[in-house]
Design a protein around this motif. Sequence first.
Motif, mmCIF file in Angstrom:
data_model
loop_
_atom_site.group_PDB
_atom_site.id
_atom_site.type_symbol
_atom_site.label_atom_id
_atom_site.label_comp_id
_atom_site.label_asym_id
_atom_site.label_seq_id
_atom_site.Cartn_x
_atom_site.Cartn_y
_atom_site.Cartn_z
ATOM 1 N N ASP A 27 0.796 -1.236 0.000
ATOM 2 C CA ASP A 27 0.000 0.000 0.000
ATOM 3 C C ASP A 27 0.824 1.279 0.000
ATOM 4 O O ASP A 27 0.354 2.325 0.463
ATOM 5 C CB ASP A 27 -0.974 0.017 1.187
ATOM 6 N N TYR A 28 2.053 1.208 -0.534
ATOM 7 C CA TYR A 28 2.800 2.436 -0.766
ATOM 8 C C TYR A 28 2.474 2.954 -2.167
ATOM 9 O O TYR A 28 2.248 2.180 -3.104
ATOM 10 C CB TYR A 28 4.304 2.198 -0.665
ATOM 11 N N ASP A 29 2.484 4.265 -2.310
ATOM 12 C CA ASP A 29 2.389 4.905 -3.621
ATOM 13 C C ASP A 29 3.814 5.019 -4.141
ATOM 14 O O ASP A 29 4.667 5.639 -3.491
ATOM 15 C CB ASP A 29 1.745 6.281 -3.455
ATOM 16 N N VAL A 30 4.105 4.404 -5.287
ATOM 17 C CA VAL A 30 5.486 4.280 -5.760
ATOM 18 C C VAL A 30 5.634 4.867 -7.155
ATOM 19 O O VAL A 30 4.807 4.650 -8.032
ATOM 20 C CB VAL A 30 5.927 2.792 -5.806
ATOM 21 N N GLU A 31 6.711 5.620 -7.344
ATOM 22 C CA GLU A 31 7.124 6.030 -8.679
ATOM 23 C C GLU A 31 8.569 5.603 -8.862
ATOM 24 O O GLU A 31 9.374 5.715 -7.932
ATOM 25 C CB GLU A 31 6.975 7.530 -8.881
ATOM 26 N N THR A 32 8.902 5.094 -10.049
ATOM 27 C CA THR A 32 10.262 4.622 -10.306
ATOM 28 C C THR A 32 10.861 5.387 -11.480
ATOM 29 O O THR A 32 10.179 5.687 -12.461
ATOM 30 C CB THR A 32 10.280 3.109 -10.625
ATOM 31 N N VAL A 33 12.150 5.716 -11.361
ATOM 32 C CA VAL A 33 12.887 6.366 -12.449
ATOM 33 C C VAL A 33 14.278 5.743 -12.538
ATOM 34 O O VAL A 33 14.778 5.172 -11.565
ATOM 35 C CB VAL A 33 13.015 7.890 -12.235
ATOM 36 N N GLY A 34 14.898 5.881 -13.720
ATOM 37 C CA GLY A 34 16.157 5.196 -13.962
ATOM 38 C C GLY A 34 17.388 6.075 -13.994
ATOM 39 O O GLY A 34 18.485 5.577 -14.288
ATOM 40 N N ASP A 35 17.247 7.375 -13.710
ATOM 41 C CA ASP A 35 18.424 8.240 -13.734
ATOM 42 C C ASP A 35 18.226 9.411 -12.773
ATOM 43 O O ASP A 35 17.110 9.694 -12.323
ATOM 44 C CB ASP A 35 18.709 8.744 -15.151
ATOM 45 N N GLY A 36 19.319 10.092 -12.479
ATOM 46 C CA GLY A 36 19.310 11.140 -11.480
ATOM 47 C C GLY A 36 18.527 12.367 -11.883
ATOM 48 O O GLY A 36 17.829 12.979 -11.055
ATOM 49 N N ARG A 37 18.621 12.771 -13.135
ATOM 50 C CA ARG A 37 17.905 13.975 -13.568
ATOM 51 C C ARG A 37 16.393 13.768 -13.492
ATOM 52 O O ARG A 37 15.648 14.671 -13.089
ATOM 53 C CB ARG A 37 18.338 14.370 -14.985
ATOM 54 N N SER A 38 15.955 12.570 -13.875
ATOM 55 C CA SER A 38 14.525 12.265 -13.765
ATOM 56 C C SER A 38 14.082 12.275 -12.311
ATOM 57 O O SER A 38 12.975 12.718 -11.986
ATOM 58 C CB SER A 38 14.218 10.906 -14.394
ATOM 59 N N ALA A 39 14.955 11.803 -11.420
ATOM 60 C CA ALA A 39 14.632 11.794 -9.993
ATOM 61 C C ALA A 39 14.403 13.216 -9.489
ATOM 62 O O ALA A 39 13.417 13.494 -8.789
ATOM 63 C CB ALA A 39 15.750 11.125 -9.210
ATOM 64 N N LEU A 40 15.299 14.121 -9.837
ATOM 65 C CA LEU A 40 15.161 15.507 -9.383
ATOM 66 C C LEU A 40 13.928 16.170 -9.986
ATOM 67 O O LEU A 40 13.272 16.993 -9.337
ATOM 68 C CB LEU A 40 16.421 16.299 -9.735
ATOM 69 N N GLN A 41 13.592 15.789 -11.217
ATOM 70 C CA GLN A 41 12.390 16.346 -11.841
ATOM 71 C C GLN A 41 11.140 15.909 -11.080
ATOM 72 O O GLN A 41 10.251 16.720 -10.801
ATOM 73 C CB GLN A 41 12.300 15.901 -13.301
ATOM 74 N N VAL A 42 11.089 14.623 -10.723
ATOM 75 C CA VAL A 42 9.937 14.132 -9.953
ATOM 76 C C VAL A 42 9.858 14.855 -8.612
ATOM 77 O O VAL A 42 8.788 15.283 -8.175
ATOM 78 C CB VAL A 42 10.043 12.605 -9.735
ATOM 79 N N ILE A 43 11.019 14.986 -7.951
ATOM 80 C CA ILE A 43 11.053 15.644 -6.639
ATOM 81 C C ILE A 43 10.592 17.092 -6.746
ATOM 82 O O ILE A 43 9.898 17.610 -5.869
ATOM 83 C CB ILE A 43 12.473 15.551 -6.047
ATOM 84 N N ASN A 44 10.960 17.773 -7.835
ATOM 85 C CA ASN A 44 10.527 19.153 -8.039
ATOM 86 C C ASN A 44 9.020 19.251 -8.204
ATOM 87 O O ASN A 44 8.398 20.242 -7.814
ATOM 88 C CB ASN A 44 11.211 19.754 -9.265
ATOM 89 N N GLU A 45 8.430 18.208 -8.812
ATOM 90 C CA GLU A 45 6.993 18.236 -9.081
ATOM 91 C C GLU A 45 6.174 17.749 -7.894
ATOM 92 O O GLU A 45 5.064 18.224 -7.664
ATOM 93 C CB GLU A 45 6.685 17.377 -10.314
ATOM 94 N N ARG A 46 6.730 16.786 -7.156
ATOM 95 C CA ARG A 46 5.996 16.206 -6.034
ATOM 96 C C ARG A 46 6.980 15.645 -5.024
ATOM 97 O O ARG A 46 7.672 14.668 -5.311
ATOM 98 C CB ARG A 46 5.064 15.095 -6.531
ATOM 99 N N MET A 47 7.037 16.255 -3.867
ATOM 100 C CA MET A 47 8.003 15.828 -2.854
ATOM 101 C C MET A 47 7.612 14.453 -2.286
ATOM 102 O O MET A 47 6.512 14.293 -1.758
ATOM 103 C CB MET A 47 8.076 16.855 -1.732
ATOM 104 N N PRO A 48 8.489 13.458 -2.401
ATOM 105 C CA PRO A 48 8.159 12.146 -1.835
ATOM 106 C C PRO A 48 8.277 12.135 -0.315
ATOM 107 O O PRO A 48 8.857 13.046 0.284
ATOM 108 C CB PRO A 48 9.211 11.223 -2.475
ATOM 109 N N ASP A 49 7.717 11.095 0.296
ATOM 110 C CA ASP A 49 7.869 10.894 1.734
ATOM 111 C C ASP A 49 9.161 10.156 2.040
ATOM 112 O O ASP A 49 9.661 10.210 3.168
ATOM 113 C CB ASP A 49 6.684 10.109 2.289
ATOM 114 N N LEU A 50 9.716 9.445 1.033
ATOM 115 C CA LEU A 50 10.983 8.734 1.184
ATOM 116 C C LEU A 50 11.564 8.471 -0.199
ATOM 117 O O LEU A 50 10.811 8.254 -1.156
ATOM 118 C CB LEU A 50 10.780 7.407 1.941
ATOM 119 N N VAL A 51 12.894 8.490 -0.291
ATOM 120 C CA VAL A 51 13.581 8.209 -1.548
ATOM 121 C C VAL A 51 14.477 6.990 -1.368
ATOM 122 O O VAL A 51 15.262 6.918 -0.415
ATOM 123 C CB VAL A 51 14.437 9.410 -2.007
#
Length: 226
Positions: free
Chosen positions: A25-49
């Motif tokens: 029951d976690y909401d999960v998003e997966t990405v394969g590189d660092g730039r994509s990770a920062l883009q996701v974080i900019n759009e929606r702050m995760p509770d854990l990385v």
Amino acid sequence: MTFILAVDDDPAILRTLRINLRARDYDVETVGDGRSALQVINERMPDLVLLDLGLPDLDGVSVLAKLREFSAVPVVVLSARHESDDKVEALDLGADDFVTKPFGMEELLARIRAALRRGPDQLAGDQSVITTERLRLDLAEQIATRDGEEVHLTPTEWRLVAALARRPGRLVRQTELLQEVWGPAYHRETNYLRVYFAQLRRKLEAEPSHPRHFRTEPGVGYRFVP
């Protein structure tokens, strides 16, 4: 629902993480590189990385360093690197935990639960619990009560409460709050703050139109008065 961002260049690991975390029951998003990770974080702050160090473009250490410029979100590093120097560097940069590949899923899940319990805003000792005449805010357990009745706050509302509660009585500027709660790309969206503080006051203040605890300094920022 707790939002976890998993960053790894191995599709098989990402698939395993996605299946196992969603099954719990976690909401999960997966990405394969660092730039994509920062883009996701900019759009929606995760509770854990969950962060792999060996990424193809921007390595995990660089991602962690950039993340720590504006957020204390829990980070569990996943790495095939066994050298102690890598572990020390990651921990020194602010990682909450370090898991060496290959890892057991149950162990990883336990590490995730532990990191989430610590949370980005947990305070030391009795500072994690704030009690006023009518309010009790347990920042570590994320339990809010008003006049003895439990009040549900969203993860974003908790981040706002904790950002102010860490600095009792102090002015926290709008841009600082926006970047701390939503990410570095957010510095002009002051309407977000108006909406969320209106919600918090309805939930936590005895008189939302005349707030006792969550004060606005017009055009400047906000402060929490215990």
